[in-house]
Structure formats: C-alpha cells, structure tokens
Design a protein around this motif. Structure first.
Motif, PDB file in Angstrom:
ATOM      1  N   ALA A 168       0.854  -1.189   0.000  1.00 54.37           N
ATOM      2  CA  ALA A 168       0.000   0.000   0.000  1.00 54.37           C
ATOM      3  C   ALA A 168       0.886   1.234   0.000  1.00 54.37           C
ATOM      4  CB  ALA A 168      -0.928   0.008   1.217  1.00 54.37           C
ATOM      5  N   PHE A 169       0.302   2.358  -0.408  1.00 57.03           N
ATOM      6  CA  PHE A 169       1.007   3.644  -0.315  1.00 57.03           C
ATOM      7  C   PHE A 169      -0.033   4.749  -0.191  1.00 57.03           C
ATOM      8  CE2 PHE A 169       0.048   3.455  -4.825  1.00 57.03           C
ATOM      9  CZ  PHE A 169      -0.201   4.777  -5.185  1.00 57.03           C
ATOM     10  N   MET A 170       0.432   5.932   0.166  1.00 53.72           N
ATOM     11  CA  MET A 170      -0.457   7.086   0.300  1.00 53.72           C
ATOM     12  C   MET A 170      -0.051   8.183  -0.674  1.00 53.72           C
ATOM     13  SD  MET A 170      -1.237   7.623   4.314  1.00 53.72           S
ATOM     14  CE  MET A 170      -1.646   6.257   5.412  1.00 53.72           C
ATOM     15  N   TRP A 171      -1.071   8.862  -1.243  1.00 49.77           N
ATOM     16  CA  TRP A 171      -0.846  10.002  -2.124  1.00 49.77           C
ATOM     17  C   TRP A 171      -2.093  10.877  -2.080  1.00 49.77           C
ATOM     18  CZ3 TRP A 171       4.042  10.180  -3.797  1.00 49.77           C
ATOM     19  CH2 TRP A 171       4.405  11.187  -4.698  1.00 49.77           C
ATOM     20  N   GLU A 172      -1.956  12.123  -2.485  1.00 50.45           N
ATOM     21  CA  GLU A 172      -3.087  13.066  -2.435  1.00 50.45           C
ATOM     22  C   GLU A 172      -4.290  12.488  -3.189  1.00 50.45           C
ATOM     23  OE1 GLU A 172      -5.841  16.079  -3.328  1.00 50.45           O
ATOM     24  OE2 GLU A 172      -4.545  15.331  -4.915  1.00 50.45           O
ATOM     25  N   THR A 173      -5.460  12.612  -2.578  1.00 49.54           N
ATOM     26  CA  THR A 173      -6.625  11.845  -3.022  1.00 49.54           C
ATOM     27  C   THR A 173      -7.109  12.198  -4.431  1.00 49.54           C
ATOM     28  OG1 THR A 173      -8.802  11.065  -2.317  1.00 49.54           O
ATOM     29  CG2 THR A 173      -8.349  13.409  -1.980  1.00 49.54           C
ATOM     30  N   PHE A 174      -7.106  13.495  -4.798  1.00 53.99           N
ATOM     31  CA  PHE A 174      -7.627  13.859  -6.119  1.00 53.99           C
ATOM     32  C   PHE A 174      -6.639  13.521  -7.226  1.00 53.99           C
ATOM     33  CE2 PHE A 174     -10.385  16.358  -3.364  1.00 53.99           C
ATOM     34  CZ  PHE A 174     -11.619  16.089  -3.936  1.00 53.99           C
ATOM     35  N   THR A 175      -5.346  13.526  -6.901  1.00 52.47           N
ATOM     36  CA  THR A 175      -4.339  13.094  -7.869  1.00 52.47           C
ATOM     37  C   THR A 175      -4.469  11.595  -8.126  1.00 52.47           C
ATOM     38  OG1 THR A 175      -2.852  14.797  -7.008  1.00 52.47           O
ATOM     39  CG2 THR A 175      -1.866  13.088  -8.382  1.00 52.47           C
ATOM     40  N   THR A 176      -4.846  10.851  -7.083  1.00 51.79           N
ATOM     41  CA  THR A 176      -4.926   9.398  -7.175  1.00 51.79           C
ATOM     42  C   THR A 176      -6.248   8.918  -7.780  1.00 51.79           C
ATOM     43  OG1 THR A 176      -3.753   9.466  -5.061  1.00 51.79           O
ATOM     44  CG2 THR A 176      -4.408   7.311  -5.848  1.00 51.79           C
ATOM     45  N   LYS A 177      -7.281   9.727  -7.689  1.00 49.78           N
ATOM     46  CA  LYS A 177      -8.630   9.293  -8.067  1.00 49.78           C
ATOM     47  C   LYS A 177      -8.747   8.713  -9.480  1.00 49.78           C
ATOM     48  CE  LYS A 177     -13.495  10.612  -7.913  1.00 49.78           C
ATOM     49  NZ  LYS A 177     -13.835  10.080  -9.245  1.00 49.78           N
ATOM     50  N   PRO A 178      -8.128   9.311 -10.507  1.00 50.94           N
ATOM     51  CA  PRO A 178      -8.261   8.713 -11.849  1.00 50.94           C
ATOM     52  C   PRO A 178      -7.770   7.273 -11.919  1.00 50.94           C
ATOM     53  CG  PRO A 178      -7.397  10.949 -12.004  1.00 50.94           C
ATOM     54  CD  PRO A 178      -7.390  10.593 -10.548  1.00 50.94           C
ATOM     55  N   PHE A 179      -6.791   6.935 -11.108  1.00 48.32           N
ATOM     56  CA  PHE A 179      -6.243   5.571 -11.113  1.00 48.32           C
ATOM     57  C   PHE A 179      -7.127   4.609 -10.319  1.00 48.32           C
ATOM     58  CE2 PHE A 179      -2.885   8.637 -11.752  1.00 48.32           C
ATOM     59  CZ  PHE A 179      -2.284   8.158 -12.902  1.00 48.32           C
ATOM     60  N   HIS A 180      -7.898   5.144  -9.371  1.00 44.07           N
ATOM     61  CA  HIS A 180      -8.921   4.335  -8.712  1.00 44.07           C
ATOM     62  C   HIS A 180     -10.080   4.085  -9.686  1.00 44.07           C
ATOM     63  CE1 HIS A 180      -7.390   6.126  -4.664  1.00 44.07           C
ATOM     64  NE2 HIS A 180      -6.760   5.026  -4.968  1.00 44.07           N
ATOM     65  N   ASP A 181     -10.450   5.159 -10.394  1.00 49.03           N
ATOM     66  CA  ASP A 181     -11.569   5.043 -11.338  1.00 49.03           C
ATOM     67  C   ASP A 181     -11.266   4.046 -12.451  1.00 49.03           C
ATOM     68  OD1 ASP A 181     -12.897   6.938  -9.843  1.00 49.03           O
ATOM     69  OD2 ASP A 181     -12.451   8.603 -11.198  1.00 49.03           O
ATOM     70  N   SER A 182     -10.017   4.000 -12.900  1.00 51.44           N
ATOM     71  CA  SER A 182      -9.643   3.106 -14.009  1.00 51.44           C
ATOM     72  C   SER A 182      -9.449   1.666 -13.554  1.00 51.44           C
ATOM     73  CB  SER A 182      -8.356   3.604 -14.667  1.00 51.44           C
ATOM     74  OG  SER A 182      -7.238   3.426 -13.792  1.00 51.44           O
ATOM     75  N   GLY A 183      -9.303   1.461 -12.246  1.00 54.10           N
ATOM     76  CA  GLY A 183      -9.070   0.117 -11.726  1.00 54.10           C
ATOM     77  C   GLY A 183      -7.605  -0.247 -11.588  1.00 54.10           C
TER      78      GLY A 183
END
Length: 612
Positions: free
Chosen positions: A198-213
């Motif tokens: 696991a890792f942490m990064w700013e949520t809105f920067t990371t969101k597109p990669f959550h959305d894409s899977g």
C-alpha cells in the motif's frame, strides 16, 4: 541606464553588506531591490490557482511589486532546495516538510503563515484489478497493520502519514515496514508487482487511477494539521520585508476572491483538467486562508509525528516560536490546543478497545462502541431523555454540531430512525465517525460533514431541521450570538434547539481562566443562566427551559474520574499508559474546575416559533 542595470544585477549579498551614510542612499537600495522580482515557487496543483489569478490580473504590480511564479513539480524537498540555492525567495510547501527542514541545524528558513488551512486528504491505495502479484487484495485498513508501505522517500509525506495512521489506530509504529519507491508512478507499480502492499498520495491526484481500476482505494486519512504553509529565508525577509508584506496582503485578497467567485470551480476544471464533480468536491472542502496565523497545536502535532518517524530525534526540544517569522506570523491557540484534542487519545482509545474486543474490522453493532464513542455526560440515559424531549422519530431531521466520533448521532438514528447530519471540526474524530457509521450500517441515516460549523452552516438549507442538538460544544465558539442566529435560521418553524453547555457560575480566578483557555479551549462563557437565556431570545428563540445542572455535572465528573482511576490496571492493559494518562489528565482538569465552584453547567431547550 547602464549603471542602473549593473546595480540590479549585483549579488544581493553584496548589496546587503554595504553601509550607507544617509536615508537617500537607503531609499535608493530599496528602489533597486524593488526592481528585482520576488520568486515564488509552488507545485502545479489546484491549491495555487489564487497565485496565478493574482499574477494574471496585475494585482501585485498594482502594489508596486514584481512577482515571478516558479513551477516546481518535484515537491517540498525540491522547493526547500531552491530556497537554499537562491533560485526561489518564497515557497508554498507541505507543512510537515517545512517543519522537518526548519528544525534541522544550520538553516535560516522560517514559516510566514498558513496558506491552505484545510487538511490534505491522503488516499490509501493498494493493488488494482490487473495486478501481476498473486497476493490477495487488501480491502480493510486493519489489514494494513503488518503490510509493507511504499514511500517516496524517508521523511516524505507518504512516510509520515503512514505513521500517523498507525498512531491513530493504536498500532506499534516500531514494527512498520517501508520500501522507498520514489515517484508516484513507481509507487503505483510497486503495489501491483507486489514489492509493496500500500502507499499514500493526495486523493484527487490518485482518483483517476482508482476510477480506471489500476489501483484500489482502501481508505483515506486527513493530515492533523493545515496542509500548506508559506516559508522564506530570514535573510531574504530582512532585505525585502515591506515588499513581502505587500505580497502577502495581495495573496490573502486573491484567496478570498477565489472562494467567493462563482467561476472558481470552472477555473479548477480548466486549469487542472479535473472532472467538474471532482473539482466541486475539492472546492467544497478546501479553505485557502493565506493568513499570518499558524496553529500552535498543529505545529505540535507535526513535530510529534516527525519524532515518531525518526526524522526528528525524540529527545530534541523544539521551540515553536523558533519555527515562525517573528516579523510576519503569529502562533494561535485553537481547539486543537485543548488537552483532550492535542493528542489523538480518543481515537486511539477507541481503536485499541475495538482490537481488545476482536472488533477491529467488519460489521459491528452501534452498541459495541457506545462505551467509548458517546463522550457526553450521562451517556445513553442522556440520549434516551433527549429522544423523549424532542419527540424524535423516523421523520425527524436532526443537526448535531460538535458531533465528535458520531456516537450520539448513531444512537439517535438507530433508536428512532431519524436522519442526522453530524458536523465535526476535528479531522480525526470526523474520519473515525465516518468509518464507524459505515461499519454499523447507519450511513443511510447519519451523514457526516467535516469543518468549522460557522462556515459549513452557510451551505446548509435554511428552515429544514426539526431539531438541532449540541453537547459541550458551544463553549468553544467565540461569536455565540452569531451561532445562535445561524441555528435559528436552520431550524424549521416549530423546530427545537437542545444544548448542554458551561457557564460562569462564579468569578474565575486567573489560574482557572488559564486552564479554560489552554486546556478546554474555552474563551468566553455566559455569566449566568439568565444571560444565556437573553442571548437565545435575542436570536429569536422562545426559551422553554434553561436549567442549572451544575451539581449534577459536578457529581458526574467526580464519579467519572473516580471510576477511571479505579479501573486503571485494566484500562492501561487495553489503552496503554500514554493514552490512559492523557485522558486521565483531562478528566482531572474538568473535575477540578467544577470542584472549584465557579464553573457551572446548563441545559437548554428552546424553540423557533411557528409564527410571530
């Protein structure tokens, strides 16, 4: 002209070392320096839009100063290096990175003020749908207790916030495992190839990669401090103080205009490429204050977190006054300075209690957490009385400001089926509340909102709540009359206002006021029950009852303290010595104040009239 050009291009250090014999030559030096732009460095993110708006509108030039924006995409460490090398004069950087640098020996960097007052939300990410690793997916934060964390570097935000999460959850920080991966892309690759979990990064920067899977979102955590501050070298401030003061005034004004602009969200969409709904979500939560005030308690939390990572030696004494510019900034005590909230004892105690009961993850019943999440006098018996008093049922719309970890809100919702909006200022209490509400299956009835109620309430629908409730929260507000008027406006006609609060029963000694200010974050109290009633009536309320509950509160706080001491051995085994001692100190403080005879307790029931 040639002589003027030569002077402008002279080394600043040379100019600063010159001795001048009269005021005219001193003014000449100021004019020369004013021709040199002030170089401000920051990351290419949405937080810095007010800087670009001010530059594009000519606001700095109107004040007679030149400003040059320097985009630095490599983050706080690179910006600090720019300060040291002289390629930037002021930087907009992460609070924790700045503090870490300032406390190190041999530098003259200082904080100028708070730029973004709101906390940064760090998304906790793990492997995605197409990960090459055969490791099982991580679905719960508790599954991260023994994982390997990917970090950009030691001492970075990704490293620091992983330790903050562990501290809040009551994990053993010394057993945490880290692997350095460098940039964001490498961190994403690491969770999918299995070299990190696991890792942490700013949520809105990371969101597109959550959305894409590509990544899965396990959860998130807010920094327990304002996320961005301004910093500069003291040597530079000494040479350009008046110009910097003008610059800070301009950016303060630009930040206010940005928040007030109806086009602000579309500016974020246009400049940052976010979807409109994501830009709106960010804008609703962010507060770019750009002000001289710096939270004393926030700096204390940063220092403690840095000590936990080893970035600052645990034995090192850090004087907060030495971190800030004495010419430009000012430390401020706020609710986070309160003894109960200075350290995350309430959150840590709850997580350790749940771990002791074997309830660290998965679905739970709301009664499983009531021993530690109610945090109001007389616990469930008080709430049962309120349900009856306010006649709550499934049709009721309740607003609870100062909701803490959401225990009272969940209790009311589960018992009556009512809908509760739970508003909490403290980020760790709010985040814990959201998690517990989801785990108890009450998310349909309890909605959590994070922020200062004075600000949050401006976005709530007027005349829409059947009841507003508050337990020992009003005492933290400075402008109580405005608070009462706001509550009146939010209630529907006939709606009820219920509150438990403190008042000044007798004249406090200087020492008692010191304790109230510093340990309880209480800055003013009504001088009597009658005075309390008058303020409610001036806001428009019809006061049904204003009851002096001092004796009951005095007995309760003494009983709570006695029981806590009596159960010390058992509680220390569950909570640990530090958490136990922190809560004990707060309970002793309140019991002593009531025992002194000057602190009073009051219970209020008032109504917004149906008509006239």
């Amino acid at each position: 002209a040639k002589q003027g050009l030569w002077l402008v291009n002279m080394e600043p250090s040379f100019l600063e070392g010159k001795a001048f014999d009269n005021r005219e030559e001193g003014n000449d030096l100021k004019r020369i320096r004013r021709l040199q732009p002030i170089r401000v460095a920051g990351v290419p993110e949405h937080f810095n839009i007010p800087w670009h708006l001010a530059l594009e509108s000519g606001s700095f030039e109107e004040q007679g100063i030149k400003v040059q924006w320097v985009t630095e995409g490599k983050g706080t460490g690179a910006m600090v290096k720019r300060l040291e090398e002289g390629t930037a004069d002021i930087i907009v950087a992460l609070t924790e990175g700045l503090v870490n640098k300032i406390v190190s020996p041999g530098n003259d960097i200082c904080l100028l003020g708070t730029y973004v007052e709101s906390q940064l939300c760090w998304a906790i990410s793990s492997r995605g749908n197409n990960a090459s690793t055969k490791k099982p997916p991580i679905k719960d934060i508790e599954d991260l207790q023994e994982c390997t964390w990917g970090i950009s570097r030691y001492g970075s935000g990704s490293h620091l916030m992983a330790t903050v999460l562990a501290t809040q959850r009551g994990w053993d920080v010394s057993k945490m495992k880290f692997v350095v991966k460098g940039n964001f892309e490498s961190l994403r690759n690491s969770v999918n190839d299995g070299s990190s979990d696991a890792f942490m990064w700013e949520t809105f920067t990371t969101k597109p990669f959550h959305d894409s899977g590509e990544l899965s979102r396990v959860g998130d955590i807010l920094t327990p401090w304002p996320c961005f501050m301004l910093a500069a070298r003291k040597q530079f401030l000494d040479s350009r103080l008046e110009d910097v003061q003008q610059l800070l005034a301009v950016i303060n004004s630009s930040a206010k205009k940005f928040h007030a602009s109806p086009e602000a969200v579309m500016e974020v969409v246009k400049r940052q490429g976010l979807q409109k709904e994501d830009a709106q979500a960010w804008f609703d939560k962010v507060h770019i204050s750009a002000e001289r005030f710096i939270s004393e308690a926030a700096l204390e939390r940063v220092v403690e977190a840095l000590k936990a990572t080893g970035a600052i030696p645990p034995e090192k004494e850090v004087k907060l006054e030495a971190l800030i510019s004495q010419q430009l900034s000012e430390l401020r005590r706020d609710i986070k300075s309160m003894k109960l909230y200075k350290h995350p004892e309430l959150v840590v105690a709850l997580h350790k209690y749940l771990a002791h009961k074997g309830l660290s993850k998965g679905k739970i019943n709301y009664v499983d957490v009531t021993p530690l999440d109610l945090n109001i006098y007389f616990e469930d018996s008080e709430l049962d009385a309120v349900i009856k008093l306010l006649k709550l049922d499934a049709k009721s719309q309740v607003l609870n400001f100062g909701s803490g970890m959401g225990g009272p809100s969940r209790y009311l919702a589960n018992k009556t089926g009512c809908h509760v909006l739970a508003c909490e200022l403290q980020d760790d209490l709010h985040t814990t509340g959201v998690e517990l509400t989801a785990r108890t299956g009450l998310s349909e009835n309890v909605t959590h909102i994070h922020g200062d109620f004075h600000l949050v309430s401006k976005h709530l629908r007027l005349s829409s709540y059947s009841s507003i409730v508050s337990w020992l929260t009003i005492l933290h507000f400075n402008d109580i009359q405005t608070l009462f008027k706001r509550c009146y406006d939010l209630l529907e006609p006939g709606g009820l206002f219920y509150a438990v609060d403190f008042f000044e029963l007798g004249k406090f000694s200087e020492e008692e006021w010191k304790v109230l200010h510093g340990d309880v974050s209480c800055h003013s109290l009504h001088g009597s029950v009658a005075a309390y009633k008058v303020d409610l009536e001036q806001a428009g309320f019809k006061v049904f009852s204003a009851v002096d509950k001092t004796e009951e509160f005095k007995k309760y706080t003494q009983m709570r303290l006695g029981k806590y001491k009596q159960e010390k051995e058992q509680l220390v085994q569950i909570l640990g010595t530090d958490v136990y001692s922190g809560l004990l100190a707060f309970y002793e403080t309140i019991a002593d104040l009531f025992a002194g005879g000057n602190l009073g307790g009051i219970q209020i029931l008032a109504q917004k009239p149906q008509g006239w």
